[in-house]
Design a protein around this motif. Sequence first.
Motif, mmCIF file in Angstrom:
data_model
loop_
_atom_site.group_PDB
_atom_site.id
_atom_site.type_symbol
_atom_site.label_atom_id
_atom_site.label_comp_id
_atom_site.label_asym_id
_atom_site.label_seq_id
_atom_site.Cartn_x
_atom_site.Cartn_y
_atom_site.Cartn_z
ATOM 1 N N GLN A 1 20.212 42.105 32.557
ATOM 2 C CA GLN A 1 21.061 41.987 31.390
ATOM 3 C C GLN A 1 22.504 42.253 31.790
ATOM 4 O O GLN A 1 22.778 43.127 32.625
ATOM 5 N N GLY A 2 23.434 41.538 31.180
ATOM 6 C CA GLY A 2 24.847 41.657 31.527
ATOM 7 C C GLY A 2 25.378 43.081 31.531
ATOM 8 O O GLY A 2 26.081 43.490 32.471
ATOM 9 N N PRO A 3 25.073 43.887 30.503
ATOM 10 C CA PRO A 3 25.629 45.248 30.461
ATOM 11 C C PRO A 3 25.271 46.108 31.665
ATOM 12 O O PRO A 3 26.014 47.041 32.003
ATOM 13 N N SER A 4 24.157 45.797 32.332
ATOM 14 C CA SER A 4 23.763 46.626 33.476
ATOM 15 C C SER A 4 24.754 46.518 34.630
ATOM 16 O O SER A 4 24.878 47.432 35.450
ATOM 17 N N LEU A 5 25.483 45.393 34.692
ATOM 18 C CA LEU A 5 26.481 45.245 35.746
ATOM 19 C C LEU A 5 27.615 46.252 35.597
ATOM 20 O O LEU A 5 28.210 46.695 36.582
ATOM 21 N N TYR A 6 27.894 46.615 34.348
ATOM 22 C CA TYR A 6 29.025 47.510 34.084
ATOM 23 C C TYR A 6 28.744 48.948 34.513
ATOM 24 O O TYR A 6 29.653 49.781 34.508
ATOM 25 N N ASN A 7 27.502 49.223 34.896
ATOM 26 C CA ASN A 7 27.218 50.535 35.467
ATOM 27 C C ASN A 7 27.782 50.650 36.878
ATOM 28 O O ASN A 7 27.887 51.759 37.409
ATOM 29 N N HIS A 8 28.119 49.507 37.466
ATOM 30 C CA HIS A 8 28.602 49.483 38.851
ATOM 31 C C HIS A 8 30.024 48.937 38.978
ATOM 32 O O HIS A 8 30.777 49.353 39.868
ATOM 33 N N PHE A 9 30.387 47.992 38.104
ATOM 34 C CA PHE A 9 31.719 47.400 38.134
ATOM 35 C C PHE A 9 32.250 47.295 36.716
ATOM 36 O O PHE A 9 31.543 46.829 35.818
ATOM 37 N N GLY A 10 33.501 47.704 36.544
ATOM 38 C CA GLY A 10 34.078 47.686 35.201
ATOM 39 C C GLY A 10 34.519 46.314 34.739
ATOM 40 O O GLY A 10 34.515 46.026 33.542
ATOM 41 N N THR A 11 34.904 45.466 35.694
ATOM 42 C CA THR A 11 35.435 44.148 35.348
ATOM 43 C C THR A 11 35.029 43.122 36.404
ATOM 44 O O THR A 11 34.624 43.478 37.526
ATOM 45 N N LYS A 12 35.185 41.866 36.046
ATOM 46 C CA LYS A 12 34.972 40.797 37.015
ATOM 47 C C LYS A 12 35.949 40.931 38.178
ATOM 48 O O LYS A 12 35.596 40.670 39.339
ATOM 49 N N ALA A 13 37.187 41.336 37.884
ATOM 50 C CA ALA A 13 38.196 41.471 38.945
ATOM 51 C C ALA A 13 37.743 42.463 40.015
ATOM 52 O O ALA A 13 38.015 42.269 41.208
ATOM 53 N N GLU A 14 37.062 43.506 39.603
ATOM 54 C CA GLU A 14 36.568 44.482 40.571
ATOM 55 C C GLU A 14 35.499 43.864 41.464
ATOM 56 O O GLU A 14 35.415 44.173 42.656
ATOM 57 N N ILE A 15 34.683 42.992 40.900
ATOM 58 C CA ILE A 15 33.662 42.311 41.704
ATOM 59 C C ILE A 15 34.323 41.362 42.695
ATOM 60 O O ILE A 15 33.926 41.290 43.863
#
Length: 210
Positions: A42-56
């Motif tokens: 799920q999309g929200p799980s990514l935010y546990n590791h990166f705050g934004t797309k720019a950080e990725i």
Amino acid sequence: MARPRQALLTRERIVDAASALVDKEGLDALSMRRLATELGVQGPSLYNHFGTKAEIVDAVADAVIERIDLTAFGAYEWPEAVRRWAQSYRAVLVAHPNIVPALATGPGRRRPAALAMAEAVFGALVDAGWPPARATHIGALLRYLVIGSALGSFALGFDIDPGLYDQYPHLHDAPLLAARHEAVDEAAFELGLDLLINGLTAGQELGTRR
């Protein structure tokens, strides 16, 4: 039966998936939603590791920079060390051309590998006797050469239609460039690198280091 456990989502998995997506489809294809789909989460799980797309994007860019060989620094005199580093730098970027636009900006605080590379290059030049200001200029110039060379192919910029060049007699063989674009572009890069390093070496020997 219990459902199989989903593989643990980590920063490394996210960066690997994002890197593969950028390599395959380009930076525009990367989004939090698309990345979550690729990872099966799920999309929200990514935010546990990166705050934004720019950080990725920063993490993907830094993962590419980590592949550049810095071992020549400390093992060779500065001209040869710079040459080997620049050749490795270009080879890595050519292998991952879609991330090059993101690397055209400075390293920033979220790219430790890029900062380590800048430290290695700048440190080697200063240790070789170049004043810090001139070492900065040399490092920037080398970066311009590498990134410019990897950003796009000069040879592929010419159309393969011979008739297009009827009114440009000096470009008669331009349609042949596309078939040899890798060799042409690499030779152009090596020529530029030779001229740059040889010119700097000659200037250093004459004492013109300002």
